[in-house]
Design a protein around this motif. Structure first.
Motif, PDB file in Angstrom:
ATOM      1  N   VAL A 181       0.872  -1.166   0.000  1.00  0.00           N
ATOM      2  CA  VAL A 181       0.000   0.000   0.000  1.00  0.00           C
ATOM      3  C   VAL A 181       0.913   1.221   0.000  1.00  0.00           C
ATOM      4  N   ASP A 182       0.843   2.000  -1.076  1.00  0.00           N
ATOM      5  CA  ASP A 182       1.791   3.095  -1.291  1.00  0.00           C
ATOM      6  C   ASP A 182       1.151   4.422  -0.871  1.00  0.00           C
ATOM      7  N   ASN A 183       1.399   4.834   0.365  1.00  0.00           N
ATOM      8  CA  ASN A 183       0.827   6.085   0.872  1.00  0.00           C
ATOM      9  C   ASN A 183       1.439   7.324   0.218  1.00  0.00           C
ATOM     10  N   SER A 184       2.543   7.138  -0.497  1.00  0.00           N
ATOM     11  CA  SER A 184       3.161   8.284  -1.166  1.00  0.00           C
ATOM     12  C   SER A 184       2.774   8.366  -2.642  1.00  0.00           C
ATOM     13  N   ILE A 204      -1.232  -1.203  -4.357  1.00  0.00           N
ATOM     14  CA  ILE A 204      -2.441  -0.417  -4.063  1.00  0.00           C
ATOM     15  C   ILE A 204      -2.025   1.035  -3.854  1.00  0.00           C
ATOM     16  N   ASP A 205      -2.655   1.926  -4.583  1.00  0.00           N
ATOM     17  CA  ASP A 205      -2.428   3.364  -4.419  1.00  0.00           C
ATOM     18  C   ASP A 205      -3.689   3.961  -3.789  1.00  0.00           C
ATOM     19  N   PRO A 206      -3.645   4.339  -2.501  1.00  0.00           N
ATOM     20  CA  PRO A 206      -4.841   4.896  -1.857  1.00  0.00           C
ATOM     21  C   PRO A 206      -5.149   6.331  -2.264  1.00  0.00           C
ATOM     22  N   GLY A 207      -4.238   6.960  -3.013  1.00  0.00           N
ATOM     23  CA  GLY A 207      -4.476   8.329  -3.465  1.00  0.00           C
ATOM     24  C   GLY A 207      -4.099   9.394  -2.466  1.00  0.00           C
ATOM     25  N   GLY A 208      -3.416   9.035  -1.434  1.00  0.00           N
ATOM     26  CA  GLY A 208      -2.989   9.990  -0.417  1.00  0.00           C
ATOM     27  C   GLY A 208      -2.414   9.249   0.769  1.00  0.00           C
ATOM     28  N   ASN A 209      -1.813   9.997   1.692  1.00  0.00           N
ATOM     29  CA  ASN A 209      -1.210   9.398   2.877  1.00  0.00           C
ATOM     30  C   ASN A 209      -2.292   9.188   3.940  1.00  0.00           C
ATOM     31  N   LEU A 210      -2.780   7.967   4.045  1.00  0.00           N
ATOM     32  CA  LEU A 210      -3.864   7.657   4.981  1.00  0.00           C
ATOM     33  C   LEU A 210      -3.371   7.267   6.358  1.00  0.00           C
TER      34      LEU A 210
END
Length: 656
Positions: free
Chosen positions: A405-408, A425-431
Motif C-alpha cells: 500500500v503506497d501512501n506516497s 495499491i495506491d490509496p491516493g494519499g497518505n492515509l
C-alpha cells in the motif's frame, strides 16, 4: 484442534435434559447421519414441574449419570462415569450446558486432568447480559477462550458471548420438533366454544395469570392449561376470584399426551413476561403448536419474536386486552386457516432432521482448522517515502505473496512492486499506517485470502524468508498467540535491540516519572516493524484503529487482543533488522505524532481520568529531568514539558 475427520465422527455429548425421551431426537437423527454420538444425561431431572427418570428404551447411545444439585447451572455429574467416558477416543466433546455452569466447568476440568486435547463445543441460550459472581465468571471465561465453537438457540445469546470474549464462531441452531409426533388434526375451523391453550411451567414470568384475566370477560373461550409449577394454587384461586373456574381446566403435566393436547386446541397463547433476570430463550411450545396446526399468539419478548416471526400474532407482554383482541382476530375462520398454514410451514424449518443437519455442519466446522499453519503468510507493506529501502526489504522474499500500500503514490514504488510481483495499491494519499494496513486486509479479503496469517513489514526493515518460516512455526506452536515478532538487531552493529515493551498506561507512566520504570516488567506488546499476525486473531480482534495515524496502532491492536484472551510473543529463532524512522519525516514531527498517539491511546483505554493522570505523570517526570539532567536528556524533557502543557485533550476516541 484436529483436522478433518475421515472416519465416522465420534462425539461425546453431555446434556442433562436428555432425561426427556422426546428430547433425544437430535441424537437419533445425528446417528442416522453417521455420527457416532454418545449422550450423557441426568438419571433424574425436574422438567415442567415434574421429576422425570431416565428411560433409555432403544436409545442405547444414552448413559444416565447421577447428578448432585437441582439448578440447571449449579449441579455436577457423578465424576466416575464421566472420567471413564473421557478415557475413550472422541473427535469432539459437545457440552450442551451453559459456558458458566458447574457442569461445563467439571467436564472441562476432567478433560484437562486427563491431558486431552480433544476440541469441545458449547451451548448457550442466555439472552440477557449477566456478570456472574466468582467462580462462575472464571468458568465462563476459561470455556469461551478455548472452545472450538458455540451453538445458540437465539441470536442474542451469541452476541452476548462475543462481547464476553468468545473467539470461535457462534452458530444459531434452533430447538427441534418431531413433526411425526406433533401432527395437525383434520379440523378446518375453530370449535365452539373456542379452545384456548397454555403449555408450560406455572411460574409468574410465564404469564398464565395474564391469560386468565384476558378470558375473564370472554365467555366464548375455554382455557386448558397444561403444566405444573409453584404458581398453580395461585392461578386456581385467581380463576375462582374472576368467576371463570368453569372455563378453565388445569390439566397438569401431560408428558406423552402433549401432542394430543395440542390437537384439541384452536389457539395457543404464550403470554411470557420479561423480567430483569429472565427472557424467553426460545419457546419450544410455539413450534410444537405450529406443527400441530395450532395458531399462536405470543408476547413480543425475548426469542419469541424470532421463533414466531410472521407465522403468528405478537402482542405486548402483560396486556390482557391485547390478548383478547388477538383472540378475536385468530378465531375468524379465514384468518385461523391462514395462520394454521403459516405455522405448519414454519414448523418444517425446525424438524429434527433439519436441526441435526445444521448440528453436523457445525461439528464439521468446529473440527476444521481455523488457522492453516501450512499456508505461508501474506506479507503487507505500508510504504511511504523513498523506494530504495522498500526494494531492499522485499528482495529476499521471492516466493511470498506481497501486498504494498503506497501512501506516497510514488511511481518508483509502483515500479518496485511490479519488479518483484507484488500486488500494488495506491490509496491516493497518505492515509496513515493503520488505514493502509486495513486497505491491504480489505484487498486480501476480496482476493479470498482473509483467513491467512499476515506479516506486517516496515519498508525500512529486512527479514529473511527463513526467519519468516521460523516466525510462522513459532506462531502456530501456541494456539493462544495472536502475534509474534523476531529478534531485531541493529543493521550495522548487529547488536540486539529491544522489541517487547510493557503496555503504556497511567500507572506505568508514574513509575517512570519517579525513576522506577525498570520495575514494570509485565508482558506487553511487541513493536510492529516486523510483526506476524494470526489470521483467526485478526478475525476475532478486528482491524486496526484508523484514528491512530502513526504510532500506537499496533499497541492498541495487541491490547485489544490481550483483553480477549490472546497473547503476544517473540520467536528467538527468527531475526530481522530495522533502521527505524524510515517513514516518519523529521525527528520533531515524529515525536509529536508519537506522543499525540499516546494521548489518544490513554483516552481510548483509560478514559478522560486516565489520560489526565498519564499527562500529569509525564509532566512530573519531565519537570524533574529538566531540572537535574544534562544534554539530550534535558532537551527531551523540556520538549515534553512544552508538548504536554499545550497538547489538546485527545477526547472523543473512546473504546472501539
Amino acid at each position: 484442534m484436529t483436522g478433518a475427520v475421515t472416519h465416522a465422527m465420534r462425539v461425546l455429548r453431555v446434556a442433562h435434559h436428555g432425561v426427556v425421551t422426546p428430547w433425544r431426537q437430535r441424537e437419533r437423527e445425528l446417528r442416522k447421519q453417521h455420527v457416532d454420538v454418545t449422550l450423557v444425561s441426568a438419571k433424574r431431572w425436574n422438567e415442567g414441574g415434574k421429576n422425570i427418570d431416565l428411560h433409555a428404551g432403544q436409545d442405547h447411545f444414552v448413559t444416565g449419570v447421577r447428578t448432585f444439585g437441582t439448578h440447571p447451572n449449579a449441579f455436577v455429574y457423578s465424576p466416575v462415569p464421566l472420567w471413564k467416558l473421557l478415557g475413550q477416543r472422541w473427535d469432539l466433546i459437545d457440552l450442551h450446558e451453559e459456558p458458566f455452569s458447574l457442569a461445563a466447568a467439571q467436564v472441562l476440568a476432567m478433560r484437562r486432568l486427563r491431558g486431552l486435547r480433544t476440541p469441545f463445543v458449547l451451548y448457550s441460550a442466555q439472552n440477557i447480559y449477566k456478570r456472574y459472581p466468582v467462580p462462575f465468571r472464571w468458568f465462563e471465561r476459561y470455556a469461551l477462550r478455548r472452545t472450538a465453537g458455540v451453538y445458540v438457540c437465539n441470536s442474542e445469546a451469541g452476541e452476548i458471548l462475543q462481547r464476553k470474549g468468545l473467539r470461535a464462531p457462534a452458530r444459531l441452531i434452533g430447538l427441534g420438533t418431531d413433526v411425526s409426533v406433533f401432527t395437525p388434526s383434520e379440523r378446518q375451523r375453530p370449535q365452539t366454544p373456542v379452545r384456548v391453550g397454555f403449555a408450560g411451567r406455572l411460574e409468574s414470568h410465564k404469564g398464565a395469570h395474564v391469560l386468565l384475566t384476558a378470558i375473564s370477560e370472554a365467555p366464548q373461550y375455554q382455557l386448558d392449561i397444561a403444566g405444573d409449577g409453584p404458581q398453580r394454587p395461585e392461578l386456581e384461586a385467581l380463576a375462582d376470584t374472576l368467576g371463570i373456574a368453569d372455563q378453565v381446566a388445569f390439566r397438569g403435566h401431560l408428558g406423552d399426551q402433549l401432542p394430543d393436547f395440542y390437537r384439541e386446541l384452536d389457539v395457543l397463547v404464550v403470554p411470557s413476561l420479561p423480567t430483569p433476570g429472565w427472557l424467553e430463550q426460545f419457546g419450544r411450545v410455539v413450534i410444537e403448536a405450529f406443527a400441530s396446526g395450532v395458531p399462536v399468539i405470543a408476547s413480543r419478548t425475548g426469542a419469541l419474536q424470532d421463533v414466531v416471526a410472521d407465522a403468528g400474532i405478537l402482542v405486548e407482554p402483560g396486556d390482557p386486552q391485547a390478548i383478547r383482541e388477538a383472540l378475536a382476530v385468530v378465531t375468524d375462520t379465514v384468518r385461523w386457516s391462514t395462520l394454521r398454514d403459516a405455522g405448519l410451514h414454519r414448523a418444517q424449518q425446525f424438524d429434527w432432521p433439519s436441526i441435526a443437519t445444521e448440528q453436523l455442519t457445525f461439528y464439521q466446522e468446529a473440527l476444521t482448522p481455523v488457522d492453516n499453519p501450512e499456508a505461508p503468510p501474506e506479507i503487507v507493506v505500508v510504504a511511504y517515502g523513498p523506494a530504495e529501502p522498500l526494494a531492499d526489504a522485499i528482495r529476499p522474499l521471492t516466493g511470498f505473496s506481497i501486498t504494498i500500500v503506497d501512501n506516497s503514490s510514488s511511481a518508483e514504488t509502483r515500479d518496485v512492486a511490479e519488479l518483484y510481483g507484488a500486488h500494488y495499491i495506491d490509496p491516493g494519499g497518505n492515509l496513515g499506517f493503520a488505514a493502509g494496513v486495513n486497505m491491504a486486509l480489505d484487498s486480501l479479503e476480496q482476493r479470498g485470502l482473509s483467513t491467512s496469517d499476515v506479516l506486517l513489514l516496515n519498508p525500512d526493515a529486512t527479514v529473511t524468508a527463513e526467519s519468516i518460516r521460523s516466525l510462522h512455526v513459532g506462531l502456530h506452536e501456541n494456539p493462544h498467540l495472536a502475534c509474534v515478532a523476531p529478534v531485531q538487531k541493529h543493521p550495522r552493529t548487529g547488536v540486539p535491540e529491544r522489541v517487547s515493551w510493557p503496555f503504556p498506561g497511567p500507572g506505568a507512566a508514574w513509575l517512570e516519572a519517579i525513576g522506577l520504570g525498570r520495575l514494570n516488567n509485565r508482558a506487553g506488546f511487541i513493536i510492529g516493524s516486523v510483526l506476524l499476525l494470526r489470521g483467526s486473531a485478526l478475525a476475532d480482534v478486528g482491524r486496526f484503529d484508523e484514528r491512530f495515524f502513526l504510532y500506537a496502532e499496533e499497541t492498541d491492536w495487541q491490547l485489544r487482543a490481550v483483553k480477549r484472551g490472546w497473547k503476544t510473543g517473540l520467536v528467538s529463532e527468527a531475526t530481522a533488522t530495522h533502521v527505524g524512522a524510515g517513514t516518519g519525516g523529521d525527528s520533531v514531527r515524529r515525536m509529536e505524532m508519537f506522543n499525540t498517539s499516546l494521548l489518544a491511546f490513554m483516552d481510548k483505554h483509560y478514559g478522560r481520568t486516565g489520560e489526565f493522570s498519564f499527562r500529569a505523570a509525564v509532566l512530573a517526570g519531565a519537570l524533574a529531568r529538566a531540572a537535574v539532567a544534562r544534554g539530550d536528556t534535558r532537551d527531551r524533557a523540556k520538549w515534553r514539558l512544552r508538548f504536554y502543557t499545550r497538547a489538546p485533550r485527545a477526547g472523543g476516541v473512546g473504546e472501539r
